[in-house]
Design a protein around this motif. Structure first.
Motif, PDB file in Angstrom:
ATOM      1  N   LYS A  65       0.834  -1.199   0.000  1.00  0.00           N
ATOM      2  CA  LYS A  65       0.000   0.000   0.000  1.00  0.00           C
ATOM      3  C   LYS A  65       0.872   1.253   0.000  1.00  0.00           C
ATOM      4  CE  LYS A  65      -3.672  -0.456   2.327  1.00  0.00           C
ATOM      5  NZ  LYS A  65      -4.634  -0.616   3.451  1.00  0.00           N
ATOM      6  N   GLY A  66       0.536   2.173  -0.894  1.00  0.00           N
ATOM      7  CA  GLY A  66       1.301   3.401  -1.020  1.00  0.00           C
ATOM      8  C   GLY A  66       2.439   3.313  -2.008  1.00  0.00           C
ATOM      9  N   ARG A  67       2.803   2.107  -2.414  1.00  0.00           N
ATOM     10  CA  ARG A  67       3.888   1.914  -3.372  1.00  0.00           C
ATOM     11  C   ARG A  67       3.397   1.365  -4.708  1.00  0.00           C
ATOM     12  NH1 ARG A  67       7.699  -1.770  -2.432  1.00  0.00           N
ATOM     13  NH2 ARG A  67       6.352  -3.078  -1.100  1.00  0.00           N
ATOM     14  N   PHE A  68       2.397   0.490  -4.660  1.00  0.00           N
ATOM     15  CA  PHE A  68       1.869  -0.143  -5.869  1.00  0.00           C
ATOM     16  C   PHE A  68       0.524   0.463  -6.235  1.00  0.00           C
ATOM     17  CE2 PHE A  68       4.035  -4.589  -5.396  1.00  0.00           C
ATOM     18  CZ  PHE A  68       5.259  -3.964  -5.249  1.00  0.00           C
ATOM     19  N   THR A  69       0.222   0.485  -7.523  1.00  0.00           N
ATOM     20  CA  THR A  69      -1.061   0.961  -8.011  1.00  0.00           C
ATOM     21  C   THR A  69      -1.595  -0.007  -9.054  1.00  0.00           C
ATOM     22  OG1 THR A  69      -0.437   3.281  -7.664  1.00  0.00           O
ATOM     23  CG2 THR A  69      -2.316   2.847  -9.095  1.00  0.00           C
ATOM     24  N   ILE A  70      -2.825  -0.472  -8.856  1.00  0.00           N
ATOM     25  CA  ILE A  70      -3.465  -1.353  -9.814  1.00  0.00           C
ATOM     26  C   ILE A  70      -4.473  -0.553 -10.633  1.00  0.00           C
ATOM     27  CG2 ILE A  70      -5.279  -2.080  -8.200  1.00  0.00           C
ATOM     28  CD1 ILE A  70      -5.158  -4.871  -9.508  1.00  0.00           C
ATOM     29  N   SER A  71      -4.555  -0.848 -11.911  1.00  0.00           N
ATOM     30  CA  SER A  71      -5.510  -0.185 -12.786  1.00  0.00           C
ATOM     31  C   SER A  71      -5.953  -1.163 -13.865  1.00  0.00           C
ATOM     32  CB  SER A  71      -4.907   1.077 -13.407  1.00  0.00           C
ATOM     33  OG  SER A  71      -3.772   0.760 -14.197  1.00  0.00           O
ATOM     34  N   ARG A  72      -7.064  -0.852 -14.523  1.00  0.00           N
ATOM     35  CA  ARG A  72      -7.537  -1.714 -15.602  1.00  0.00           C
ATOM     36  C   ARG A  72      -8.140  -0.872 -16.705  1.00  0.00           C
ATOM     37  NH1 ARG A  72     -11.956  -5.688 -13.269  1.00  0.00           N
ATOM     38  NH2 ARG A  72     -12.093  -6.308 -15.478  1.00  0.00           N
ATOM     39  N   ASP A  73      -8.113  -1.423 -17.889  1.00  0.00           N
ATOM     40  CA  ASP A  73      -8.709  -0.800 -19.057  1.00  0.00           C
ATOM     41  C   ASP A  73      -9.554  -1.873 -19.722  1.00  0.00           C
ATOM     42  OD1 ASP A  73      -9.378   0.324 -21.518  1.00  0.00           O
ATOM     43  OD2 ASP A  73      -7.473   1.365 -21.712  1.00  0.00           O
ATOM     44  N   ASN A  74     -10.854  -1.841 -19.472  1.00  0.00           N
ATOM     45  CA  ASN A  74     -11.731  -2.880 -19.991  1.00  0.00           C
ATOM     46  C   ASN A  74     -11.834  -2.856 -21.513  1.00  0.00           C
ATOM     47  OD1 ASN A  74     -12.183  -3.734 -17.395  1.00  0.00           O
ATOM     48  ND2 ASN A  74     -14.223  -2.816 -17.221  1.00  0.00           N
ATOM     49  N   LYS A  76      -9.403  -2.303 -23.518  1.00  0.00           N
ATOM     50  CA  LYS A  76      -8.208  -2.979 -24.013  1.00  0.00           C
ATOM     51  C   LYS A  76      -8.015  -4.353 -23.391  1.00  0.00           C
ATOM     52  CE  LYS A  76      -5.681   1.305 -24.935  1.00  0.00           C
ATOM     53  NZ  LYS A  76      -4.443   2.087 -24.652  1.00  0.00           N
ATOM     54  N   ASN A  77      -8.877  -4.701 -22.444  1.00  0.00           N
ATOM     55  CA  ASN A  77      -8.792  -5.990 -21.747  1.00  0.00           C
ATOM     56  C   ASN A  77      -7.423  -6.189 -21.103  1.00  0.00           C
ATOM     57  OD1 ASN A  77     -11.454  -6.783 -22.417  1.00  0.00           O
ATOM     58  ND2 ASN A  77     -10.760  -7.568 -24.400  1.00  0.00           N
ATOM     59  N   THR A  78      -7.015  -5.189 -20.340  1.00  0.00           N
ATOM     60  CA  THR A  78      -5.730  -5.263 -19.660  1.00  0.00           C
ATOM     61  C   THR A  78      -5.853  -4.799 -18.215  1.00  0.00           C
ATOM     62  OG1 THR A  78      -5.103  -3.034 -20.377  1.00  0.00           O
ATOM     63  CG2 THR A  78      -4.403  -4.875 -21.765  1.00  0.00           C
ATOM     64  N   VAL A  79      -4.979  -5.316 -17.382  1.00  0.00           N
ATOM     65  CA  VAL A  79      -4.842  -4.851 -16.016  1.00  0.00           C
ATOM     66  C   VAL A  79      -3.356  -4.623 -15.779  1.00  0.00           C
ATOM     67  CG1 VAL A  79      -4.744  -7.205 -15.092  1.00  0.00           C
ATOM     68  CG2 VAL A  79      -5.336  -5.290 -13.581  1.00  0.00           C
ATOM     69  N   THR A  80      -3.036  -3.554 -15.063  1.00  0.00           N
ATOM     70  CA  THR A  80      -1.658  -3.140 -14.871  1.00  0.00           C
ATOM     71  C   THR A  80      -1.337  -3.010 -13.390  1.00  0.00           C
ATOM     72  OG1 THR A  80      -1.632  -1.935 -16.973  1.00  0.00           O
ATOM     73  CG2 THR A  80       0.015  -1.316 -15.342  1.00  0.00           C
ATOM     74  N   LEU A  81      -0.120  -3.343 -13.029  1.00  0.00           N
ATOM     75  CA  LEU A  81       0.371  -3.130 -11.677  1.00  0.00           C
ATOM     76  C   LEU A  81       1.622  -2.269 -11.770  1.00  0.00           C
ATOM     77  CD1 LEU A  81      -0.106  -3.893  -8.673  1.00  0.00           C
ATOM     78  CD2 LEU A  81       1.624  -5.672  -8.991  1.00  0.00           C
ATOM     79  N   GLN A  82       1.496  -1.009 -11.359  1.00  0.00           N
ATOM     80  CA  GLN A  82       2.629  -0.100 -11.312  1.00  0.00           C
ATOM     81  C   GLN A  82       3.284  -0.237  -9.951  1.00  0.00           C
ATOM     82  OE1 GLN A  82       4.010   2.090 -13.697  1.00  0.00           O
ATOM     83  NE2 GLN A  82       5.618   2.178 -12.130  1.00  0.00           N
ATOM     84  N   MET A  83       4.538  -0.644  -9.927  1.00  0.00           N
ATOM     85  CA  MET A  83       5.257  -0.886  -8.689  1.00  0.00           C
ATOM     86  C   MET A  83       6.363   0.152  -8.543  1.00  0.00           C
ATOM     87  SD  MET A  83       5.512  -5.062  -8.800  1.00  0.00           S
ATOM     88  CE  MET A  83       6.570  -5.055 -10.249  1.00  0.00           C
ATOM     89  N   ASN A  84       6.282   0.953  -7.495  1.00  0.00           N
ATOM     90  CA  ASN A  84       7.282   1.970  -7.214  1.00  0.00           C
ATOM     91  C   ASN A  84       8.015   1.637  -5.922  1.00  0.00           C
ATOM     92  OD1 ASN A  84       6.487   3.485  -9.487  1.00  0.00           O
ATOM     93  ND2 ASN A  84       4.931   4.580  -8.299  1.00  0.00           N
ATOM     94  N   SER A  85       9.173   2.243  -5.753  1.00  0.00           N
ATOM     95  CA  SER A  85       9.975   2.061  -4.540  1.00  0.00           C
ATOM     96  C   SER A  85      10.132   0.592  -4.186  1.00  0.00           C
ATOM     97  CB  SER A  85       9.333   2.822  -3.373  1.00  0.00           C
ATOM     98  OG  SER A  85       9.218   4.200  -3.670  1.00  0.00           O
ATOM     99  N   LEU A  86      10.529  -0.188  -5.145  1.00  0.00           N
ATOM    100  CA  LEU A  86      10.638  -1.634  -4.949  1.00  0.00           C
ATOM    101  C   LEU A  86      11.684  -1.988  -3.907  1.00  0.00           C
ATOM    102  CD1 LEU A  86      10.207  -2.811  -8.617  1.00  0.00           C
ATOM    103  CD2 LEU A  86       8.811  -3.557  -6.681  1.00  0.00           C
ATOM    104  N   LYS A  87      11.391  -3.041  -3.175  1.00  0.00           N
ATOM    105  CA  LYS A  87      12.255  -3.550  -2.124  1.00  0.00           C
ATOM    106  C   LYS A  87      12.668  -4.977  -2.448  1.00  0.00           C
ATOM    107  CE  LYS A  87       9.577  -0.947   1.312  1.00  0.00           C
ATOM    108  NZ  LYS A  87       8.763  -1.064   2.550  1.00  0.00           N
ATOM    109  N   PRO A  88      13.788  -5.435  -1.909  1.00  0.00           N
ATOM    110  CA  PRO A  88      14.191  -6.826  -2.151  1.00  0.00           C
ATOM    111  C   PRO A  88      13.107  -7.830  -1.769  1.00  0.00           C
ATOM    112  CG  PRO A  88      16.018  -5.620  -1.238  1.00  0.00           C
ATOM    113  CD  PRO A  88      14.835  -4.694  -1.181  1.00  0.00           C
ATOM    114  N   GLU A  89      12.318  -7.539  -0.740  1.00  0.00           N
ATOM    115  CA  GLU A  89      11.263  -8.446  -0.323  1.00  0.00           C
ATOM    116  C   GLU A  89      10.091  -8.507  -1.298  1.00  0.00           C
ATOM    117  OE1 GLU A  89      11.211  -5.046   2.843  1.00  0.00           O
ATOM    118  OE2 GLU A  89      12.684  -5.997   1.526  1.00  0.00           O
TER     119      GLU A  89
END
Length: 121
Positions: A65-74, A76-89
């Motif tokens: 929460k606060g780092r990742f963002t999920i979105s969809r475009d029906n 285009k039939n796609t779903v996206t996961l934008q991942m920011n500030s990635l950590k080794p875990e």
């Protein structure tokens, strides 16, 4: 029947962003929620995020929460996961799934093959 194919995984440095995409095909007339799960080596598959069919509702795991963002475009039939500030875990195989608007993997009927995300420190 619904098919999902993830893409966008790779190797990144800690603190950097990465964007995952999932293409959905098949019987997409059903009102599926779309979610992202991940499975690290030696661990159980865990919930990451889900978005409702309308795109108006989202739920995130506390760890992202606060780092990742999920979105969809029906359209285009796609779903996206934008991942920011990635950590080794965050290192894991990430899976796209279609099913009910829920956080349990038992509520999802269809799964992609997964895409590897590796975050180095």
């Amino acid at each position: 029947q619904v098919q999902l194919v993830e893409s966008g995984g790779g190797l990144v440095q800690a603190g950097e962003p990465l964007r995952l995409s999932c293409a959905v095909s098949g019987r997409t007339f059903s009102s599926y929620a779309l979610g992202w799960f991940r499975q690290a080596a030696g661990k159980e598959r865990e919930f990451v995020a889900v978005i409702s069919w309308s795109g108006k509702s989202t739920v995130y795991a506390g760890s992202v929460k606060g780092r990742f963002t999920i979105s969809r475009d029906n359209a285009k039939n796609t779903v996206t996961l934008q991942m920011n500030s990635l950590k080794p875990e965050d290192t894991a195989v990430y899976y796209c799934a279609a099913g009910a608007f829920a956080t349990s993997r038992n509520n999802y009927d269809y799964w992609g093959q997964g895409t590897q995300v590796t975050v180095s420190s």
